[in-house]
Design a protein around this motif. Structure first.
Motif, mmCIF file in Angstrom:
data_model
loop_
_atom_site.group_PDB
_atom_site.id
_atom_site.type_symbol
_atom_site.label_atom_id
_atom_site.label_comp_id
_atom_site.label_asym_id
_atom_site.label_seq_id
_atom_site.Cartn_x
_atom_site.Cartn_y
_atom_site.Cartn_z
ATOM 1 N N GLY A 108 8.782 2.627 10.342
ATOM 2 C CA GLY A 108 8.547 1.421 9.586
ATOM 3 C C GLY A 108 7.303 1.638 8.742
ATOM 4 O O GLY A 108 6.450 2.460 9.078
ATOM 5 N N MET A 109 7.187 0.933 7.635
ATOM 6 C CA MET A 109 6.056 1.126 6.728
ATOM 7 C C MET A 109 5.645 -0.217 6.147
ATOM 8 O O MET A 109 6.510 -1.004 5.751
ATOM 9 C CB MET A 109 6.418 2.078 5.587
ATOM 10 C CG MET A 109 6.976 3.415 6.019
ATOM 11 S SD MET A 109 7.407 4.458 4.591
ATOM 12 C CE MET A 109 8.435 5.694 5.378
ATOM 13 N N SER A 110 4.335 -0.462 6.083
ATOM 14 C CA SER A 110 3.846 -1.737 5.554
ATOM 15 C C SER A 110 2.499 -1.573 4.869
ATOM 16 O O SER A 110 1.707 -0.690 5.233
ATOM 17 C CB SER A 110 3.705 -2.777 6.674
ATOM 18 O OG SER A 110 4.947 -3.124 7.226
ATOM 19 N N ASP A 111 2.267 -2.460 3.907
ATOM 20 C CA ASP A 111 0.947 -2.636 3.298
ATOM 21 C C ASP A 111 0.416 -3.975 3.794
ATOM 22 O O ASP A 111 1.030 -5.017 3.562
ATOM 23 C CB ASP A 111 1.078 -2.647 1.774
ATOM 24 C CG ASP A 111 -0.274 -2.730 1.068
ATOM 25 O OD1 ASP A 111 -1.231 -3.293 1.644
ATOM 26 O OD2 ASP A 111 -0.353 -2.251 -0.076
ATOM 27 N N HIS A 112 -0.715 -3.944 4.501
ATOM 28 C CA HIS A 112 -1.288 -5.165 5.071
ATOM 29 C C HIS A 112 -2.479 -5.688 4.263
ATOM 30 O O HIS A 112 -3.256 -6.489 4.774
ATOM 31 C CB HIS A 112 -1.708 -4.913 6.513
ATOM 32 C CG HIS A 112 -0.551 -4.623 7.430
ATOM 33 N ND1 HIS A 112 0.505 -5.480 7.581
ATOM 34 C CD2 HIS A 112 -0.292 -3.554 8.230
ATOM 35 C CE1 HIS A 112 1.366 -4.965 8.444
ATOM 36 N NE2 HIS A 112 0.921 -3.797 8.837
ATOM 37 N N LEU A 113 -2.649 -5.212 3.035
ATOM 38 C CA LEU A 113 -3.743 -5.583 2.135
ATOM 39 C C LEU A 113 -5.062 -4.964 2.569
ATOM 40 O O LEU A 113 -5.779 -4.382 1.749
ATOM 41 C CB LEU A 113 -3.891 -7.111 2.004
ATOM 42 C CG LEU A 113 -2.635 -7.872 1.568
ATOM 43 C CD1 LEU A 113 -2.956 -9.363 1.400
ATOM 44 C CD2 LEU A 113 -2.048 -7.318 0.293
ATOM 45 N N VAL A 114 -5.409 -5.082 3.836
ATOM 46 C CA VAL A 114 -6.623 -4.444 4.345
ATOM 47 C C VAL A 114 -6.367 -3.007 4.766
ATOM 48 O O VAL A 114 -7.305 -2.232 4.991
ATOM 49 C CB VAL A 114 -7.212 -5.223 5.539
ATOM 50 C CG1 VAL A 114 -7.681 -6.600 5.111
ATOM 51 C CG2 VAL A 114 -6.197 -5.341 6.687
ATOM 52 N N LEU A 118 2.080 3.001 9.082
ATOM 53 C CA LEU A 118 3.372 3.502 9.524
ATOM 54 C C LEU A 118 3.602 3.011 10.943
ATOM 55 O O LEU A 118 2.658 2.848 11.713
ATOM 56 C CB LEU A 118 3.393 5.033 9.519
ATOM 57 C CG LEU A 118 2.867 5.743 8.277
ATOM 58 C CD1 LEU A 118 2.881 7.251 8.498
ATOM 59 C CD2 LEU A 118 3.689 5.362 7.052
ATOM 60 N N TYR A 119 4.871 2.815 11.312
ATOM 61 C CA TYR A 119 5.209 2.344 12.653
ATOM 62 C C TYR A 119 6.299 3.217 13.255
ATOM 63 O O TYR A 119 7.263 3.579 12.572
ATOM 64 C CB TYR A 119 5.687 0.887 12.613
ATOM 65 C CG TYR A 119 4.606 -0.082 12.199
ATOM 66 C CD1 TYR A 119 3.726 -0.620 13.125
ATOM 67 C CD2 TYR A 119 4.456 -0.437 10.860
ATOM 68 C CE1 TYR A 119 2.727 -1.491 12.745
ATOM 69 C CE2 TYR A 119 3.457 -1.305 10.462
ATOM 70 C CZ TYR A 119 2.592 -1.834 11.413
ATOM 71 O OH TYR A 119 1.597 -2.688 11.016
ATOM 72 N N LEU A 120 6.156 3.528 14.530
ATOM 73 C CA LEU A 120 7.142 4.321 15.247
ATOM 74 C C LEU A 120 7.013 4.037 16.735
ATOM 75 O O LEU A 120 6.108 3.305 17.167
ATOM 76 C CB LEU A 120 6.968 5.811 14.971
ATOM 77 C CG LEU A 120 5.674 6.494 15.450
ATOM 78 C CD1 LEU A 120 5.888 8.019 15.521
ATOM 79 C CD2 LEU A 120 4.509 6.209 14.508
ATOM 80 N N ALA A 149 -1.250 -9.375 4.981
ATOM 81 C CA ALA A 149 0.162 -9.623 4.709
ATOM 82 C C ALA A 149 0.969 -8.459 5.257
ATOM 83 O O ALA A 149 0.419 -7.472 5.762
ATOM 84 C CB ALA A 149 0.392 -9.779 3.208
ATOM 85 N N THR A 150 2.285 -8.575 5.166
ATOM 86 C CA THR A 150 3.178 -7.466 5.491
ATOM 87 C C THR A 150 4.038 -7.229 4.258
ATOM 88 O O THR A 150 5.118 -7.801 4.100
ATOM 89 C CB THR A 150 4.044 -7.783 6.722
ATOM 90 O OG1 THR A 150 3.187 -8.047 7.840
ATOM 91 C CG2 THR A 150 4.940 -6.604 7.076
ATOM 92 N N ASP A 151 3.519 -6.406 3.350
ATOM 93 C CA ASP A 151 4.177 -6.085 2.098
ATOM 94 C C ASP A 151 4.748 -4.670 2.158
ATOM 95 O O ASP A 151 4.355 -3.873 3.023
ATOM 96 C CB ASP A 151 3.177 -6.177 0.942
ATOM 97 C CG ASP A 151 2.677 -7.595 0.700
ATOM 98 O OD1 ASP A 151 3.397 -8.545 1.077
ATOM 99 O OD2 ASP A 151 1.584 -7.747 0.130
ATOM 100 N N PRO A 152 5.645 -4.324 1.248
ATOM 101 C CA PRO A 152 6.176 -2.956 1.230
ATOM 102 C C PRO A 152 5.064 -1.937 0.951
ATOM 103 O O PRO A 152 4.164 -2.186 0.140
ATOM 104 C CB PRO A 152 7.201 -2.985 0.097
ATOM 105 C CG PRO A 152 7.563 -4.419 -0.057
ATOM 106 C CD PRO A 152 6.324 -5.189 0.258
ATOM 107 N N LEU A 153 5.135 -0.810 1.616
ATOM 108 C CA LEU A 153 4.171 0.261 1.399
ATOM 109 C C LEU A 153 4.478 0.991 0.090
ATOM 110 O O LEU A 153 5.644 1.257 -0.229
ATOM 111 C CB LEU A 153 4.222 1.255 2.563
ATOM 112 C CG LEU A 153 3.250 2.437 2.502
ATOM 113 C CD1 LEU A 153 1.818 1.966 2.657
ATOM 114 C CD2 LEU A 153 3.604 3.477 3.569
ATOM 115 N N ASP A 154 3.439 1.310 -0.654
ATOM 116 C CA ASP A 154 3.576 2.139 -1.855
ATOM 117 C C ASP A 154 3.700 3.594 -1.406
ATOM 118 O O ASP A 154 2.732 4.355 -1.408
ATOM 119 C CB ASP A 154 2.362 1.939 -2.767
ATOM 120 C CG ASP A 154 2.398 2.820 -4.007
ATOM 121 O OD1 ASP A 154 3.441 3.458 -4.275
ATOM 122 O OD2 ASP A 154 1.354 2.890 -4.691
#
Length: 299
Positions: A108-114, A118-120, A149-154
């Motif tokens: 899993g992959m996320s952009d949290h702003l801060v 990656l998640y596994l 936030a939980t946004d898509p990772l670049d």
């Protein structure tokens, strides 16, 4: 338990997560994952347990084998949602992403702003986040709270970052940046971790979640109610045995011990003392949902 409004003490700015102790079903299988795949160094071994970390630094992950322990299913138990491995840079995250992708690891992959993450899961189903922080100067606020936030990772930006190269193991400066726990309800989690341990609340806006930290960090601890109706793990299941919180010094540890002793008998009975291998005193307490935290004076 005291209510969160009764907080009279706060953790020092130096407080931070130390390491995690995990119960796994097969030590060799877990070493193949944590050492050979993720790139932790094997620091020491004693019987059915192994300490892992970065060469020359303190242990970050301790694996304890309980043969044939049952795997954990997502959101099925209170306790560990994930522990979070903090890499020192964005290029390190890019190298890790390319490495795991080349090995066919589901992510899993996320952009949290801060941060970017990656998640596994490990072979026993224990959750892991691997992330890098953005500089604090880039963290935004929404009123009194940090904006997360939980946004898509670049993904393309991460892997194209200058300095991304072959993965050669966990780099110097890697730490366990934060913990994220399943809890039974957020009011009790806040009363214990903020009201007694002394964390500051940093964000309340996530549905079903609460984030806390010391020293202005975005979060050293996340708690959530996403495992509704779950109970604490059984002894024969894979699980987090405890997570470690490093506090400033013996005086701060004693102050936390006094606060724990002042709350309900149910909590004070769940507190014990131990001695670390280097002779320091450790305080082990269980939160209202059965998860153990090991508090140690600064090292």
């Amino acid at each position: 338990m005291p209510q969160a409004e009764s907080v009279t003490a706060r953790l020092s700015d130096e407080a931070h997560v130390g390491g995690v102790r995990l119960q796994v079903a097969n030590l060799d299988r877990s070493l193949t994952f944590y050492r050979d795949l993720l790139g932790f160094a094997e620091l020491s071994r004693s019987g059915s347990s192994v300490e892992l970390g970065v060469e020359g630094e303190r242990p970050l992950v301790t694996l304890v084998e309980r043969r044939s322990a049952r795997p954990v299913q997502p959101h099925s138990r209170l306790g560990l949602f994930h522990f979070a491995i903090l890499l020192p840079s964005r290029p390190a995250l890019g190298s890790m992403l390319l490495h795991l992708n080349s090995r066919g690891v589901p992510l899993g992959m996320s952009d949290h702003l801060v941060s970017e993450a990656l998640y596994l899961s490990d072979p026993d189903g224990l959750g892991i986040e691997i992330y890098r922080d953005r500089p604090r100067s880039e963290w935004a606020r929404e009123g009194s709270e940090l904006a997360m936030a939980t946004d898509p990772l670049d993904v393309q930006g991460v892997i194209a970052e200058p300095g991304v190269g072959p993965w050669n193991g966990m780099p110097e400066g890697t730490t366990i940046g934060h913990m994220h726990l399943h809890v039974g309800e957020l009011t009790g989690a806040e009363a214990f971790y903020a009201g007694v341990i002394g964390f500051d609340v940093t964000a309340r806006r996530y549905p079903g979640a609460l984030f806390m930290s010391a020293g202005g960090y975005h979060h050293h601890l996340g708690t959530n109610t996403w495992a509704r109706g779950a109970s604490a793990p059984e002894q024969d299941e894979a699980q987090l045995l405890y997570w470690e919180l490093i506090v400033r010094d013996a005086d701060e540890l004693a102050a936390i011990a006094a606060r724990l002793a002042a709350v309900s008998r149910a909590v004070s009975r769940a507190v014990s003392r131990a001695v670390t291998p280097d002779g320091a005193t450790a305080l082990i307490a269980r939160d209202p949902f059965g998860t153990a935290v090991r508090l140690v004076a600064g090292r």
